[in-house]
Every structure is written in C-alpha cells, then in structure tokens.
Motif scaffolding. Sequence first.
Motif, PDB file in Angstrom:
ATOM      1  N   SER A  61       1.177  53.663 -10.442  1.00  0.00           N
ATOM      2  CA  SER A  61       1.507  54.102  -8.902  1.00  0.00           C
ATOM      3  C   SER A  61       0.608  55.209  -8.598  1.00  0.00           C
ATOM      4  O   SER A  61       0.944  56.144  -9.345  1.00  0.00           O
ATOM      5  N   PRO A  65       5.407  57.026  -2.552  1.00  0.00           N
ATOM      6  CA  PRO A  65       6.515  56.169  -3.182  1.00  0.00           C
ATOM      7  C   PRO A  65       6.626  54.633  -2.560  1.00  0.00           C
ATOM      8  O   PRO A  65       6.293  54.769  -1.243  1.00  0.00           O
ATOM      9  N   CYS A  87      19.287  48.846 -11.144  1.00  0.00           N
ATOM     10  CA  CYS A  87      18.313  49.715 -10.650  1.00  0.00           C
ATOM     11  C   CYS A  87      18.887  50.841  -9.705  1.00  0.00           C
ATOM     12  O   CYS A  87      18.446  51.760  -9.033  1.00  0.00           O
ATOM     13  N   ASN A  90      18.107  54.775  -9.225  1.00  0.00           N
ATOM     14  CA  ASN A  90      16.983  55.083  -8.718  1.00  0.00           C
ATOM     15  C   ASN A  90      16.518  54.553  -7.383  1.00  0.00           C
ATOM     16  O   ASN A  90      15.486  54.207  -7.097  1.00  0.00           O
ATOM     17  N   LEU A 109       9.173  53.449  -7.194  1.00  0.00           N
ATOM     18  CA  LEU A 109       8.146  53.941  -7.912  1.00  0.00           C
ATOM     19  C   LEU A 109       7.264  55.181  -7.221  1.00  0.00           C
ATOM     20  O   LEU A 109       6.984  54.944  -6.025  1.00  0.00           O
ATOM     21  N   ASP A 113       4.152  56.708 -11.761  1.00  0.00           N
ATOM     22  CA  ASP A 113       4.984  55.816 -12.587  1.00  0.00           C
ATOM     23  C   ASP A 113       4.125  54.627 -12.998  1.00  0.00           C
ATOM     24  O   ASP A 113       3.067  54.181 -12.457  1.00  0.00           O
ATOM     25  N   VAL A 115       4.603  50.540 -14.651  1.00  0.00           N
ATOM     26  CA  VAL A 115       5.218  49.393 -14.859  1.00  0.00           C
ATOM     27  C   VAL A 115       4.392  48.440 -16.006  1.00  0.00           C
ATOM     28  O   VAL A 115       3.073  48.274 -15.680  1.00  0.00           O
ATOM     29  N   SER A 144      -1.936  50.697  -5.991  1.00  0.00           N
ATOM     30  CA  SER A 144      -1.539  50.398  -7.367  1.00  0.00           C
ATOM     31  C   SER A 144      -2.939  50.088  -8.160  1.00  0.00           C
ATOM     32  O   SER A 144      -3.553  49.186  -7.782  1.00  0.00           O
TER      33      SER A 144
END
Length: 176
Positions: A61, A65, A87, A90, A109, A113, A115, A144
């Motif tokens: 990321s 955000p 979750c 967050n 994210l 960050d 994934v 991304s």
Amino acid sequence: LLGLDDMSITTSNDEYGDEQQRPTFFDCALCNYYPDGEAACKFHTDPEHGSHWHRTTCVVSCGSPRKFAFRPIPDKNKWSEWDDVDCSANGGSSGGANDDATAPAAVRLFPGDVVLMTDDCNDVFHHAVYADEGNCDDTGSRVSLVLKRALDRGGGQRGHGLAGEGRRARRRQRRE
C-alpha cells in the motif's frame, strides 16, 4: 526485486496436486493507481494463479490510506470455515460467525502496509479496495503495488508472455 525471508519458504499442494515452493522473490509488478478518494476496485479474484502466476501475491500500500477487504466467495467458502476475523481494532468490520457468512472483513491499510495472499486465497476469497468513506486522510491518490512471481509455462514462457496474449486480448477476440 523483493525478497521474502527464509521463514516464508514452505510448500503446499495446489488444486492440481503439484507442489509449489513459495517464491523467494517476485519478478513481476502490477501498479494499480487510484487518482483520488472516489477511485476504488470492486470485489474480484486475480486470474491465472497457479497456472501463469505463483499463488503467493504481495500487495504493498502506497499513498492515501484505504480500506482493503476480503469476503468469502459465495458457494465456495464461508467465514465459519476459518477462524473468526476481528478487524475492528484497525477501523475495519468483522466477518466473524455472528455476521453474514460472506460479509466483507475490511481493514484500513496505511502507506507501507503489506498484504500477503498465499495458497488458495484467490480461489476462495474475493478482495477489494474501498473508496473513501468520508475520512479526511483517504481523499488523496493511492497506489497498490501487486508483486507476483511468473511461473514457467513451458518453452521458456513465463507469466502472460507477449503483449496481446493476455486476458484482455482474449476478451477482445471473443467480442469480434
């Protein structure tokens, strides 16, 4: 090229019975650009995992955000087959046993960050990037970076091969 540490090098059987070792590096990158807070990516799975691309995918990321979400693919999977997901710490939503069996579980994210999607993740879960939900931090542009490892398809071909041989080209040919 991004490397993975030795802890992540394991083996797993894919649906074809072939054993794949988790890659120690990625050799392909896809850049998804979201110019503003209204840009989003609907729920989907990434195509050709296990045939053209290794099943391990890493999403980095960058920029503003956003919420990144997973949901079980209806008729293939449901949350009760996995550990409860919470979750909420967050800013995300829960997809646990008390919710709809395929309700999304989202987590916010931040830049940097990561994934990591492995094994059959793309076979049993959809994933998405949500548009801004009114958070002042989420209105800017975002990227991304999707890191992948191309598989050898024989004859030295890796990944999609030459331009014009991928999914979009096949779709165009069907329309013509």
